[in-house]
Write a protein that holds these residues in place. Structure first.
Motif, short mmCIF file in Angstrom:
data_model
loop_
_atom_site.label_atom_id
_atom_site.label_comp_id
_atom_site.label_asym_id
_atom_site.label_seq_id
_atom_site.Cartn_x
_atom_site.Cartn_y
_atom_site.Cartn_z
N UNK A 9 5.39 -4.54 -63.84
CA UNK A 9 5.40 -5.75 -63.01
C UNK A 9 4.30 -5.72 -61.96
N UNK A 10 4.02 -4.54 -61.44
CA UNK A 10 2.94 -4.40 -60.47
C UNK A 10 1.59 -4.67 -61.07
N UNK A 11 1.40 -4.29 -62.34
CA UNK A 11 0.14 -4.56 -63.02
C UNK A 11 -0.08 -6.06 -63.19
N UNK A 12 0.98 -6.77 -63.52
CA UNK A 12 0.88 -8.23 -63.65
C UNK A 12 0.58 -8.85 -62.29
N UNK A 13 1.25 -8.37 -61.25
CA UNK A 13 1.01 -8.87 -59.91
C UNK A 13 -0.41 -8.56 -59.43
N UNK A 14 -0.90 -7.38 -59.81
CA UNK A 14 -2.27 -7.01 -59.46
C UNK A 14 -3.28 -7.93 -60.11
N UNK A 15 -3.05 -8.26 -61.37
CA UNK A 15 -3.96 -9.16 -62.07
C UNK A 15 -4.00 -10.52 -61.38
N UNK A 16 -2.86 -11.01 -60.97
CA UNK A 16 -2.81 -12.30 -60.29
C UNK A 16 -3.46 -12.23 -58.92
N UNK A 17 -3.25 -11.14 -58.21
CA UNK A 17 -3.82 -11.01 -56.86
C UNK A 17 -5.32 -10.84 -56.90
N UNK A 18 -5.84 -10.11 -57.89
CA UNK A 18 -7.29 -9.93 -57.96
C UNK A 18 -8.01 -11.21 -58.29
N UNK A 19 -7.36 -12.10 -59.01
CA UNK A 19 -7.97 -13.41 -59.25
C UNK A 19 -8.08 -14.20 -57.95
N UNK A 20 -7.10 -14.00 -57.07
CA UNK A 20 -7.09 -14.74 -55.82
C UNK A 20 -8.07 -14.17 -54.80
N UNK A 21 -8.23 -12.84 -54.78
CA UNK A 21 -9.09 -12.23 -53.76
C UNK A 21 -10.32 -11.56 -54.36
N UNK A 22 -10.72 -11.92 -55.54
CA UNK A 22 -11.85 -11.30 -56.23
C UNK A 22 -13.15 -11.31 -55.43
N UNK A 23 -13.39 -12.34 -54.65
CA UNK A 23 -14.62 -12.43 -53.86
C UNK A 23 -14.60 -11.49 -52.66
N UNK A 24 -13.44 -11.03 -52.22
CA UNK A 24 -13.34 -10.20 -51.04
C UNK A 24 -13.46 -8.71 -51.34
N UNK A 26 -15.07 -5.19 -52.27
CA UNK A 26 -16.38 -4.60 -52.03
C UNK A 26 -16.49 -3.28 -52.79
N UNK A 27 -17.41 -3.20 -53.73
CA UNK A 27 -17.64 -1.97 -54.46
C UNK A 27 -16.70 -1.71 -55.62
N UNK A 28 -15.80 -2.60 -55.88
CA UNK A 28 -14.84 -2.43 -56.98
C UNK A 28 -14.76 -3.75 -57.73
N UNK A 29 -14.82 -3.65 -59.03
CA UNK A 29 -14.66 -4.85 -59.85
C UNK A 29 -13.20 -5.30 -59.81
N UNK A 30 -12.95 -6.59 -59.98
CA UNK A 30 -11.55 -7.07 -59.90
C UNK A 30 -10.61 -6.40 -60.90
N UNK A 31 -11.10 -6.12 -62.10
CA UNK A 31 -10.25 -5.49 -63.12
C UNK A 31 -10.83 -4.13 -63.49
#
Length: 70
Positions: A9-24, A26-31
């Motif tokens: 469930x955390x992995x699914x939540x992480x995927x959703x959150x990275x789409x929302x904050x992908x521009x913020x 620094x130094x790490x790709x969203x996925x």
């Protein structure tokens, strides 16, 4: 089982959150697979320690001695 469900469930939540904050980020790709797997592994190790150590201590107690002390 609960830790595995939480990681899933955390992995699914992480995927959703990275789409929302992908521009913020620094130094790490969203996925970033290594980061996601590392965090999931760390959570798994901590949950095994949190559940395994008390279970191991409970398994080493002599049941007769425990009943006599009550």
């Amino acid at each position: 089982m609960l830790a595995a469900a939480g990681i899933a469930l955390g992995s699914v939540g992480t995927a959703a959150a990275t789409l929302a904050i992908g521009d913020l980020l620094y130094g790490v790709q969203p996925f970033d697979g290594a980061t996601l797997l590392g965090v999931a592994g760390l959570v798994g190790i901590v949950s095994l320690g949190a559940a395994g150590l008390p279970a191991w201590r409970a398994a080493t107690v002599d049941p007769q001695a425990s009943l006599r002390s009550e």
